[in-house]
Design an enzyme around this catalytic site. Structure first.
Site, PDB file in Angstrom:
ATOM      1  N   GLU A   1       5.943 -10.721  14.875  1.00  0.00           N
ATOM      2  CA  GLU A   1       5.480 -11.358  16.116  1.00  0.00           C
ATOM      3  C   GLU A   1       5.986 -12.807  16.175  1.00  0.00           C
ATOM      4  O   GLU A   1       6.451 -13.279  17.192  1.00  0.00           O
ATOM      5  CB  GLU A   1       3.950 -11.315  16.166  1.00  0.00           C
ATOM      6  CG  GLU A   1       3.428 -11.492  17.565  1.00  0.00           C
ATOM      7  CD  GLU A   1       1.907 -11.403  17.601  1.00  0.00           C
ATOM      8  OE1 GLU A   1       1.339 -11.803  18.611  1.00  0.00           O
ATOM      9  OE2 GLU A   1       1.312 -10.945  16.602  1.00  0.00           O
TER      10      GLU A   1
ATOM     11  N   ARG B   1       0.831  -1.215   0.000  1.00  0.00           N
ATOM     12  CA  ARG B   1       0.000   0.000   0.000  1.00  0.00           C
ATOM     13  C   ARG B   1       0.856   1.252   0.000  1.00  0.00           C
ATOM     14  O   ARG B   1       0.418   2.306  -0.459  1.00  0.00           O
ATOM     15  CB  ARG B   1      -0.983  -0.042   1.178  1.00  0.00           C
ATOM     16  CG  ARG B   1      -2.046  -1.119   1.011  1.00  0.00           C
ATOM     17  CD  ARG B   1      -2.936  -1.221   2.235  1.00  0.00           C
ATOM     18  NE  ARG B   1      -2.250  -1.728   3.392  1.00  0.00           N
ATOM     19  CZ  ARG B   1      -2.152  -3.025   3.727  1.00  0.00           C
ATOM     20  NH1 ARG B   1      -2.726  -3.939   2.969  1.00  0.00           N
ATOM     21  NH2 ARG B   1      -1.515  -3.399   4.806  1.00  0.00           N
TER      22      ARG B   1
HETATM   23  P1  AMP Z   1       4.566  -2.429  11.915  1.00  0.00           P
HETATM   24  O1  AMP Z   1       5.825  -2.931  11.283  1.00  0.00           O
HETATM   25  O2  AMP Z   1       4.166  -3.209  13.135  1.00  0.00           O
HETATM   26  O3  AMP Z   1       4.595  -0.937  12.167  1.00  0.00           O
HETATM   27  O4  AMP Z   1       3.386  -2.725  10.880  1.00  0.00           O
HETATM   28  C1  AMP Z   1       3.202  -1.896   9.778  1.00  0.00           C
HETATM   29  C2  AMP Z   1       2.824  -2.663   8.545  1.00  0.00           C
HETATM   30  O5  AMP Z   1       1.865  -3.700   8.808  1.00  0.00           O
HETATM   31  C3  AMP Z   1       2.209  -1.728   7.534  1.00  0.00           C
HETATM   32  O6  AMP Z   1       2.744  -2.020   6.253  1.00  0.00           O
HETATM   33  C4  AMP Z   1       0.719  -1.991   7.617  1.00  0.00           C
HETATM   34  O7  AMP Z   1       0.140  -1.974   6.356  1.00  0.00           O
HETATM   35  C5  AMP Z   1       0.583  -3.367   8.292  1.00  0.00           C
HETATM   36  N1  AMP Z   1      -0.344  -3.355   9.457  1.00  0.00           N
HETATM   37  C6  AMP Z   1      -0.009  -3.579  10.757  1.00  0.00           C
HETATM   38  N2  AMP Z   1      -1.076  -3.530  11.565  1.00  0.00           N
HETATM   39  C7  AMP Z   1      -2.138  -3.263  10.766  1.00  0.00           C
HETATM   40  C8  AMP Z   1      -3.556  -3.057  11.019  1.00  0.00           C
HETATM   41  N3  AMP Z   1      -4.102  -3.127  12.236  1.00  0.00           N
HETATM   42  N4  AMP Z   1      -4.341  -2.769   9.953  1.00  0.00           N
HETATM   43  C9  AMP Z   1      -3.812  -2.686   8.703  1.00  0.00           C
HETATM   44  N5  AMP Z   1      -2.516  -2.868   8.403  1.00  0.00           N
HETATM   45  C10 AMP Z   1      -1.667  -3.151   9.420  1.00  0.00           C
END
Ligand code: AMP
Length: 181
Positions: free
Chosen positions: A101, A64
């Site tokens: 995770e 995205r």
């Molecule tokens: P992070 O690395 O934990 O900051 O996760 C970010 C990535 O995971 C981004 O590319 C988001 O598109 C996806 N992502 C994580 N959590 C969500 C959520 N609750 N809803 C949609 N996309 C998420």
């Protein structure tokens, strides 16, 4: 087309409970991207803080981040560089692992994607734990680029990602926030 000044971006995001697994509230931006005023407003507001920041290239994180990052790059008059999941880019790459995770993942960029001293803006749809953005910043650093900022449509502040990025010395912007995961 003009912008609706009272536009509520948050109401244009679709929340899908328990996707991709129980307990996760998936914030689906496809409904926001489909709305002409919503998309335009996002792109303008993501680009605005960086108008005079001397950005050389916008990087977008698969998938995205490509849609938003490409449009922001056009708005800023810069090039666009994709950061992709492992094995997707056709030429020689540099990769950066990051923790999930369960297990690890890797993002990659072409080895000539970022030149020494280039000023980079990172764009993605959402920041949660900040693991993906942190990996992107490390990858830019390893290629001797300079991350001038990271911009997201959505922040999940309870997961602490934006704070982590700020603590790395990178200004972190988001347009809207949702509580929880
Ligand atoms: P992070 O690395 O934990 O900051 O996760 C970010 C990535 O995971 C981004 O590319 C988001 O598109 C996806 N992502 C994580 N959590 C969500 C959520 N609750 N809803 C949609 N996309 C998420």
């Amino acid at each position: 087309m003009g912008l609706r000044v009272d536009l509520d971006l948050k109401s244009l995001v679709r929340t899908v409970p328990d996707y991709p697994k129980p307990g996760i509230m998936f914030r689906d931006v496809t409904t926001l991207l489909k709305d002409a005023s919503g998309f335009k407003s996002c792109v303008e507001r993501l680009a605005e803080p960086f108008r005079t920041a001397g950005v050389d290239a916008v990087i977008g994180i698969e998938a995205r981040g490509f849609i938003l990052g490409g449009a922001v790059a056009d708005r800023l008059g810069t090039g666009f560089v994709p950061f992709r999941k492992k094995g997707k880019l056709p030429w020689s790459t540099v990769g950066q692992d990051y923790e999930l995770e369960y297990g690890t993942d890797t993002i990659e960029v072409h080895e000539d994607g970022i030149g020494a001293g280039e000023r980079i803006l990172i764009v993605d749809d959402l920041i949660a734990t900040g693991g993906t953005a942190e990996a992107a910043i490390k990858l830019v650093e390893r290629m001797n680029g300079v991350t001038v900022g990271a911009a997201f449509v959505i922040d999940l502040p309870d997961l602490g990602g934006a704070k982590k990025i700020q603590q790395m010395g990178v200004p972190c912007y988001s347009l809207i926030a949702f509580e929880g995961h």
